[in-house]
Scaffold this motif. Sequence first.
Motif, PDB file in Angstrom:
ATOM      1  N   GLU A  28       0.907   3.631 -43.990  1.00  0.00           N
ATOM      2  CA  GLU A  28       2.008   2.677 -43.966  1.00  0.00           C
ATOM      3  C   GLU A  28       3.316   3.350 -43.532  1.00  0.00           C
ATOM      4  O   GLU A  28       4.139   2.739 -42.838  1.00  0.00           O
ATOM      5  N   TRP A 140       8.921 -10.609 -45.516  1.00  0.00           N
ATOM      6  CA  TRP A 140       7.946  -9.513 -45.474  1.00  0.00           C
ATOM      7  C   TRP A 140       6.553 -10.025 -45.817  1.00  0.00           C
ATOM      8  O   TRP A 140       5.584  -9.708 -45.123  1.00  0.00           O
ATOM      9  N   ARG A 144       3.459 -10.033 -43.283  1.00  0.00           N
ATOM     10  CA  ARG A 144       2.340  -9.184 -43.697  1.00  0.00           C
ATOM     11  C   ARG A 144       1.030  -9.971 -43.749  1.00  0.00           C
ATOM     12  O   ARG A 144      -0.020  -9.470 -43.361  1.00  0.00           O
ATOM     13  N   ARG A 145       1.110 -11.213 -44.225  1.00  0.00           N
ATOM     14  CA  ARG A 145      -0.106 -11.976 -44.468  1.00  0.00           C
ATOM     15  C   ARG A 145      -0.476 -12.940 -43.353  1.00  0.00           C
ATOM     16  O   ARG A 145      -1.647 -13.298 -43.216  1.00  0.00           O
ATOM     17  N   SER A 150      -0.523  -7.148 -41.045  1.00  0.00           N
ATOM     18  CA  SER A 150      -0.658  -5.697 -40.972  1.00  0.00           C
ATOM     19  C   SER A 150      -1.103  -5.168 -42.321  1.00  0.00           C
ATOM     20  O   SER A 150      -0.999  -5.841 -43.339  1.00  0.00           O
ATOM     21  N   GLY A 151      -1.614  -3.948 -42.311  1.00  0.00           N
ATOM     22  CA  GLY A 151      -2.002  -3.291 -43.554  1.00  0.00           C
ATOM     23  C   GLY A 151      -3.474  -3.457 -43.876  1.00  0.00           C
ATOM     24  O   GLY A 151      -4.207  -4.232 -43.248  1.00  0.00           O
TER      25      GLY A 151
END
Length: 357
Positions: A28, A140, A144-145, A150-151
């Motif tokens: 990350e 965020w 992100r979702r 990402s992630g």
Amino acid sequence: MDDTGTTVRVGIDSTLAPLMAFEVFAEELASALAGQGLSFEAGMDGLVTQGTFEVGRIISWQPGELIRLTWHQADWNPEEITEIEVRFEVMANGNGTRVTLEHHGWSGLIGDSTEVLGWFAGEVAAPFLRATAPMDIGNWLTDRRARRPSGVQARAVYRAPTYHYPNFKVILAELALTPDDDLIEIGCGGGAFLKDALTSGCHAAAIDHSPDMVRLASEVNQNAVAQGRLAIHQASADHLPFPDATFTCAAMTGVLGFLPDPVAALREIRRVLVRGGRLVVLGSDPAWRGTPAAPEPMASRLRFYDDDELRQLALDAGFVSVQVVRRDLEPFARQSGVPDEDLPLFSGSGSPFLLAR
């Protein structure tokens, strides 16, 4: 503060085991630094660079325990060297890892104590507080979702998105792909739709603005990429990296509500379609607001369109033959392995799909 300057210290308690916390943090951090214009090369003797300047060099890399770097914080004074240390320590209760980042000897360039405190308030404390306030944390989570996934968790979800497969099946049924088709997908996510589409024998290309999703979609469809049947690019929906009249058909699912200028994106799709090319888009139904299909904080960052508005978007983009159809997703949800308790989420008046030529 001591004779060598100020130590800046930040930390977080994680439920992850030390080795997993180390791996996630390193990945990350590299991604986040890249977004800030710094390159992070992991491993012993790895570097942090900003352009051509070596900002940091890893001098200790102990997975699950420690990362230590020498740090050159001033390109105008390369002799000014400080040290950064990231420690991963088992928490006292044995349940998780305390991750602590310390920057030692930092304040030499500033000197005056009031200025050091001013830097800390403005450059560390204020961004931290902003990042945990409603607007930024909501943005965020949305990125992100869903908006720019990402992630680790997003990659797991989008590799096999069970709750998206019903939409995919409708789009594939409407497109009726053949080996003669050249398909473009706008916002390909992890490549699951492409994988199903390519079983028709068609050729395809796709774009996504998430680097993580481009890498994942390429991995999921690595054979098709290697065979030259699929090309995946990082790009935005309103600037497609393809010549005019390249594709016979196009698909877009789970993207429309996030587009800042949907007409511009649809106009770009029309540009890259051949004459008579067909388009299928999953709509962004106002009825989904606040449901599992569009929960907060995503719902307040989505744009919703009723059927007439959805149709008008395509007309404004220059499509001639335009209709909005509603399809019952429950049969497709059953086929896709959605758990029985969640099947009611896919029943009702049907989901809107834009069909255009």
